[in-house]
Write an enzyme that holds these catalytic residues in place. Structure first.
Site, PDB file in Angstrom:
ATOM      1  N   GLU A 149      34.019  31.675  38.357  1.00 35.90           N
ATOM      2  CA  GLU A 149      33.089  30.796  37.641  1.00 35.90           C
ATOM      3  C   GLU A 149      32.129  30.022  38.552  1.00 35.90           C
ATOM      4  OE1 GLU A 149      35.252  28.332  34.904  1.00 35.90           O
ATOM      5  OE2 GLU A 149      35.976  30.025  33.753  1.00 35.90           O
ATOM      6  N   GLU A 178      40.192  35.586  32.010  1.00 33.84           N
ATOM      7  CA  GLU A 178      40.811  34.395  31.423  1.00 33.84           C
ATOM      8  C   GLU A 178      40.446  34.317  29.953  1.00 33.84           C
ATOM      9  OE1 GLU A 178      39.941  30.582  33.264  1.00 33.84           O
ATOM     10  OE2 GLU A 178      40.153  31.452  35.271  1.00 33.84           O
TER      11      GLU A 178
HETATM   12  C1  FCB Z   1      38.353  27.778  33.418  1.00 36.31           C
HETATM   13  C2  FCB Z   1      38.961  27.736  34.810  1.00 36.31           C
HETATM   14  C3  FCB Z   1      40.451  27.659  34.828  1.00 36.31           C
HETATM   15  C4  FCB Z   1      40.989  26.780  33.718  1.00 36.31           C
HETATM   16  C5  FCB Z   1      40.377  27.130  32.394  1.00 36.31           C
HETATM   17  C6  FCB Z   1      40.895  26.316  31.235  1.00 36.31           C
HETATM   18  O1  FCB Z   1      37.064  27.285  33.466  1.00 36.31           O
HETATM   19  O2  FCB Z   1      38.590  28.890  35.522  1.00 36.31           O
HETATM   20  O3  FCB Z   1      40.856  27.245  36.099  1.00 36.31           O
HETATM   21  O4  FCB Z   1      40.820  25.459  34.034  1.00 36.31           O
HETATM   22  O5  FCB Z   1      38.993  26.991  32.476  1.00 36.31           O
END
Ligand code: FCB
Length: 451
Positions: free
Chosen positions: A166, A355
């Site tokens: 990110e 994620e």
């Molecule tokens: C993302 C991050 C991760 C976590 C999630 C909820 O932005 O990559 O580390 O905090 O959010």
């Protein structure tokens, strides 16, 4: 009963990040990071929490790998703390620090779980910040130096690499909004940071290719469809800028080797200093990727508000939408939409969802279980969205739940739980939540079932 069968070899995984789970911040020579420093500043983190102990994964990784095995995970995505490898960010290497990751990888492979390594998930060595952090153009070379060491130590056994997690958050949350480490609030700095992160990424991918390393390398972006709310011509302009700020500013350089013109024009109008994106650098940035990792949590809704500098947009939450305990709207269709866009607009050939998950308040019952029906529902809806995208020809090859464990959730400290495994932060006990048991069933049947 409907069964949504996923393609053969679909990869089911779960993810964490070093600062959020490891703890042991002063052990085996680990150097200070920007997050250690940021957490110490009063008012930054809820309840004054820090990642000093977190899930104590550094000491309990064997137990955690056993839990992963019990769930049937095919892959574990974790990140490496740069300051464990190079406590000062450059120069002296810490062999003990490296050993932790060597042991973790060994343990995973023994359990039949594929390691997926993120090289940078936000915990920059403080010594690097002291020389300007990512705003310093030399940072790309420092990152390459660090990556080479990691490749040398782990390259023979790790086959999945992610350069950055990110970059949007690193650049804009950390250096413009100031609500993440290092807590700087300057838009031009954020633009420079984003650029230098990409040079670091590009140089590392180039090196990976040139040294003919085995396996695949990509990057993880957080992407979200933006919508005008309510729909109007004015709000539509806000939507385009919001999309440019988060999505296109990060996708376009990687895929098209250029930054979006409309955003450059907007920033120029606002007197924001823009880095000089020369052609040679854009070639470095736009290296071929083996895959694109995407983190998806929710869509975002915006309306035009000229007082909001510099994007003239204001985020809004449509009242009709359900939200998580972080007030993040639950919008599974957006995941499908984004995946389709990556295929049609950007021609991406391979995608991992690196994620996806949700924060809800969890309660441990008298029977010592955690019945997190809302999280399970969230995961189910999003996996169905992934399924639909695959049916439409989007090459999604794997899905990692965020997160394996409840952990140190940045500014929210320990108040926001994303785990499919509950962690009692006083005793470090782990309890597999109902969502975790359900996810294990999905893995076992390589699909999801409506029940
Ligand atoms: C993302 C991050 C991760 C976590 C999630 C909820 O932005 O990559 O580390 O905090 O959010």
């Amino acid at each position: 009963m409907d069964i949504y069968q996923f393609p053969k070899n679909f990869l089911w995984g779960s993810a964490t990040a070093s600062y959020q789970v490891e703890g042991a911040v002063k052990e085996d020579g680990r150097g200070e990071t920007i997050w250690d420093r940021y957490c110490k500043c009063p008012g930054r983190i809820k309840n004054g929490d820090t990642g000093e102990i977190a899930c104590d994964h550094y000491h309990r990784y064997k137990e955690d790998v056993q839990l992963m095995k019990q769930l049937g995970l095919g892959s574990y995505r974790f990140s490496i703390a740069w300051s464990r490898i190079l406590p000062e960010g450059t120069g002296k290497v810490s062999e003990e620090g490296i050993q932790f990751y060597v042991d973790l990888v060994d343990e995973l492979l023994k359990a039949g779980i594929e390691p997926c390594v993120t090289l940078y998930h936000w915990d920059l060595p403080q010594a690097m910040q002291d020389i300007g952090g990512w705003a310093n153009p030399k940072m790309a070379d420092y990152f390459l130096e660090y990556s080479k060491i990691v490749f040398e130590k782990l390259g023979s056994r790790v086959r999945k690499w992610i350069t950055l997690n990110e970059p949007y958050c690193v650049a804009f949350l950390g250096n413009f909004e100031g609500r993440q480490a290092p807590g700087i609030q300057d838009f031009s700095t954020a633009l420079q940071v984003a650029y230098h992160l990409y040079l670091a990424h590009g140089k590392t991918v180039k090196y990976f290719r040139e040294s003919q390393m085995a396996g695949e390398i990509g990057i993880t972006l957080n992407l979200m469809p933006r919508h005008a709310y309510p729909k109007s011509e004015e709000n539509e302009q806000a939507r385009v800028w919001a999309d440019g700020y988060l999505n296109r500013w990060f996708l376009d350089p990687l895929i098209f080797k250029r930054y979006p013109e409309d955003m450059i024009e907007l920033y120029r109008k606002k007197q924001i200093k823009i880095p000089d994106f020369d052609k040679k650098s854009m070639e470095i940035i736009g290296q071929d990727l083996d895959f694109l990792g995407i983190n998806y949590y929710n869509d975002q809704f915006v309306k035009r508000n000229e007082t909001c500098w510099p994007l003239e947009t204001e985020p809004v939450i449509p009242p009709e939408l359900q939200v998580t305990d972080r007030e993040w709207p639950i919008t599974p269709d957006g995941l499908e939409e984004m995946l389709i866009r990556l295929k049609t607009e950007y021609g991406v050939k391979k995608i991992y969802i690196t994620e996806n998950g949700a924060s809800f308040q969890d309660v441990v019952t008298e029977e010592h279980t955690v019945e997190d029906a809302a999280r399970k529902e969230y995961l189910r809806k999003h996996l169905k969205a992934v399924y639909r995208a695959i049916q439409k020809g989007v090459p999604v090859k794997g899905y990692y739940v965020w997160s394996l464990l409840d952990n140190f959730e940045w500014g929210f400290g320990y108040t926001s739980r994303f785990g499919i495994i509950y962690v009692d932060f006083h005793t470090q006990e782990r309890i597999v939540k109902a969502s975790g048991k359900w996810f294990a069933k999905c893995i076992a049947m390589n699909g999801i079932r409506e029940d």
